[in-house]
Design a protein around this motif. Sequence first.
Motif, mmCIF file in Angstrom:
data_model
loop_
_atom_site.group_PDB
_atom_site.id
_atom_site.type_symbol
_atom_site.label_atom_id
_atom_site.label_comp_id
_atom_site.label_asym_id
_atom_site.label_seq_id
_atom_site.Cartn_x
_atom_site.Cartn_y
_atom_site.Cartn_z
ATOM 1 N N VAL A 9 80.816 20.761 73.172
ATOM 2 C CA VAL A 9 80.885 21.222 74.561
ATOM 3 C C VAL A 9 82.147 22.043 74.777
ATOM 4 C CG1 VAL A 9 81.042 20.502 76.971
ATOM 5 C CG2 VAL A 9 79.560 19.240 75.390
ATOM 6 N N ARG A 10 82.011 23.235 75.332
ATOM 7 C CA ARG A 10 83.144 24.082 75.689
ATOM 8 C C ARG A 10 83.430 23.884 77.185
ATOM 9 N NH1 ARG A 10 84.654 28.629 73.016
ATOM 10 N NH2 ARG A 10 84.445 27.217 71.243
ATOM 11 N N HIS A 11 84.660 23.498 77.480
ATOM 12 C CA HIS A 11 85.064 23.255 78.869
ATOM 13 C C HIS A 11 85.968 24.391 79.325
ATOM 14 C CE1 HIS A 11 87.357 20.519 81.938
ATOM 15 N NE2 HIS A 11 86.536 21.358 82.528
ATOM 16 N N LEU A 35 82.972 32.963 78.351
ATOM 17 C CA LEU A 35 81.529 32.745 78.227
ATOM 18 C C LEU A 35 80.978 33.440 76.986
ATOM 19 C CD1 LEU A 35 80.455 33.239 81.953
ATOM 20 C CD2 LEU A 35 80.368 31.084 80.673
ATOM 21 N N GLU A 36 81.420 34.674 76.750
ATOM 22 C CA GLU A 36 80.927 35.410 75.575
ATOM 23 C C GLU A 36 81.388 34.739 74.282
ATOM 24 O OE1 GLU A 36 78.725 37.477 75.833
ATOM 25 O OE2 GLU A 36 78.908 38.597 77.705
ATOM 26 N N ALA A 37 82.622 34.224 74.286
ATOM 27 C CA ALA A 37 83.113 33.522 73.094
ATOM 28 C C ALA A 37 82.299 32.264 72.836
ATOM 29 C CB ALA A 37 84.589 33.178 73.269
ATOM 30 N N ALA A 38 81.952 31.531 73.894
ATOM 31 C CA ALA A 38 81.120 30.337 73.741
ATOM 32 C C ALA A 38 79.731 30.693 73.224
ATOM 33 C CB ALA A 38 81.019 29.603 75.071
ATOM 34 N N GLU A 39 79.207 31.820 73.711
ATOM 35 C CA GLU A 39 77.884 32.255 73.268
ATOM 36 C C GLU A 39 77.885 32.588 71.778
ATOM 37 O OE1 GLU A 39 73.783 33.708 74.095
ATOM 38 O OE2 GLU A 39 75.121 32.104 74.718
ATOM 39 N N VAL A 44 79.295 25.642 69.569
ATOM 40 C CA VAL A 44 79.218 25.324 71.000
ATOM 41 C C VAL A 44 77.752 25.274 71.409
ATOM 42 C CG1 VAL A 44 79.760 26.127 73.328
ATOM 43 C CG2 VAL A 44 81.445 26.367 71.492
ATOM 44 N N LYS A 45 77.366 24.158 72.008
ATOM 45 C CA LYS A 45 75.971 23.962 72.411
ATOM 46 C C LYS A 45 75.791 23.918 73.921
ATOM 47 C CE LYS A 45 75.108 23.258 67.995
ATOM 48 N NZ LYS A 45 74.480 24.315 67.168
ATOM 49 N N ALA A 46 76.870 23.708 74.658
ATOM 50 C CA ALA A 46 76.800 23.663 76.124
ATOM 51 C C ALA A 46 78.175 23.977 76.685
ATOM 52 C CB ALA A 46 76.315 22.298 76.610
ATOM 53 N N VAL A 47 78.212 24.429 77.944
ATOM 54 C CA VAL A 47 79.453 24.842 78.590
ATOM 55 C C VAL A 47 79.577 24.133 79.934
ATOM 56 C CG1 VAL A 47 80.734 26.794 79.559
ATOM 57 C CG2 VAL A 47 79.363 27.110 77.473
ATOM 58 N N LEU A 90 72.794 33.737 79.131
ATOM 59 C CA LEU A 90 73.313 33.085 77.930
ATOM 60 C C LEU A 90 72.242 32.178 77.339
ATOM 61 C CD1 LEU A 90 76.843 31.956 79.219
ATOM 62 C CD2 LEU A 90 76.323 33.955 77.804
ATOM 63 N N SER A 91 72.346 31.897 76.048
ATOM 64 C CA SER A 91 71.369 31.013 75.411
ATOM 65 C C SER A 91 71.719 29.540 75.589
ATOM 66 C CB SER A 91 71.278 31.336 73.912
ATOM 67 O OG SER A 91 72.495 31.021 73.255
ATOM 68 N N LYS A 92 72.915 29.265 76.101
ATOM 69 C CA LYS A 92 73.411 27.891 76.192
ATOM 70 C C LYS A 92 73.527 27.460 77.648
ATOM 71 C CE LYS A 92 75.710 28.959 71.909
ATOM 72 N NZ LYS A 92 76.949 29.136 71.126
ATOM 73 N N PRO A 93 73.230 26.196 77.948
ATOM 74 C CA PRO A 93 73.319 25.741 79.332
ATOM 75 C C PRO A 93 74.757 25.714 79.828
ATOM 76 C CG PRO A 93 72.827 23.903 77.869
ATOM 77 C CD PRO A 93 72.744 25.136 77.037
ATOM 78 N N VAL A 94 74.930 26.132 81.063
ATOM 79 C CA VAL A 94 76.239 26.131 81.712
ATOM 80 C C VAL A 94 76.162 25.216 82.938
ATOM 81 C CG1 VAL A 94 78.030 27.520 82.817
ATOM 82 C CG2 VAL A 94 76.682 28.486 80.932
ATOM 83 N N ILE A 95 77.094 24.277 83.022
ATOM 84 C CA ILE A 95 77.080 23.264 84.076
ATOM 85 C C ILE A 95 78.339 23.405 84.919
ATOM 86 C CG2 ILE A 95 77.022 20.774 84.538
ATOM 87 C CD1 ILE A 95 75.831 20.534 81.630
ATOM 88 N N ALA A 96 78.173 23.470 86.225
ATOM 89 C CA ALA A 96 79.315 23.502 87.142
ATOM 90 C C ALA A 96 79.682 22.076 87.534
ATOM 91 C CB ALA A 96 78.978 24.305 88.382
ATOM 92 N N ALA A 97 80.981 21.787 87.532
ATOM 93 C CA ALA A 97 81.494 20.492 87.982
ATOM 94 C C ALA A 97 82.323 20.741 89.230
ATOM 95 C CB ALA A 97 82.333 19.836 86.895
#
Length: 246
Positions: A9-11, A35-39, A44-47, A90-97
Motif C-alpha cells: 500500500v502506498r500512502h 500517483l504516476e509513481a505508484a502506478e 504497489v497494489k493500492a493507494v 489508474l489501474s490501482k484502487p485509490v482510497i481517500a481517508a
Amino acid sequence: MKIDTIGHVRHLINDRPERRNALGAETMRQLLAALEAAERDAEVKAVVLSGAPPAFCAGSDLKELGALSIDGMCEHELETARIARRIGSLSKPVIAAVEGFALGGGFILAISCDLVVSAADARWHLPEVANGWLPPWGLQALLTRVSPAQARRLVWGDVPIDGRRAEALGLVDVLADDGRALGEALALAERLAALPAQAVASTKRFFAPFTSLDGERLDVLAARYFADDCRGSAAQTTLRKFMVKQ
C-alpha cells in the motif's frame, strides 16, 4: 507531499497543515507525480490519500488563486480537474481517508477517489456558491455518487454535513469512528491489495465509463460558468480579499 509505503500500500499525505492542506499548483503537481509513481511500481497494489492532521483538505488555495487573473484561475482549476480525473484511470484502487474536514476542492478530490473512508465527525461542505461561484471542476464525480437533486443541494452548500450524513447520501463508502478513518482506509487498502491485481485493474477499467462519463466536458463547462460567476459582484467581493488581478 509525504509518501510512505506499507507492504503493498502506498500512502500519500498532503502535508500543508499551515495552509490547511489547500490545493495549490505545486501540491497538485506533487500529487500527480506520486500517483504516476505508484502506478508504475509493480509492488504497489493500492493507494491511500490523506491529509496531515488535523484535516483532509480545505479546498483550493485562495491566496494562490488571488494572484491570478480570472482566465488564470480557470486554467489552474482545469489542471486540478485533470489530475483528479487521473485517479479514475489508474489501474490501482485509490482510497481517500477523511478526518477533520473536506471542503470545496478537498470534498471533490475525496469523492474523486475510488473509495472514501470518513470519520463520523468529519465536516463535509461545498462553500463555493456562498463565495459567489459554481465549483469549477469535479461535479461529475459528485453526480456519480448522488442524484442530480442531491448534488444540486450539496453544491448550494447552505449547511455543512458530517460523515454520518455523507455516508447516508452515498458520498462515503466506509464510516469510521472519530480519529479512525486513516486506520480503516489502510486496512481496506490492504484487503484490496491482497486481491489478484489484474482482476482489480479489470474491474476499474470496466466501471470507468460509468463513473467518468463525460467528466472532461463537464469540467470545461463548469469552468466557463465559474469564470462568468467570478465577474459578478458577490464573487468580486470575495476575490478582493485575495487581491485578484482583473
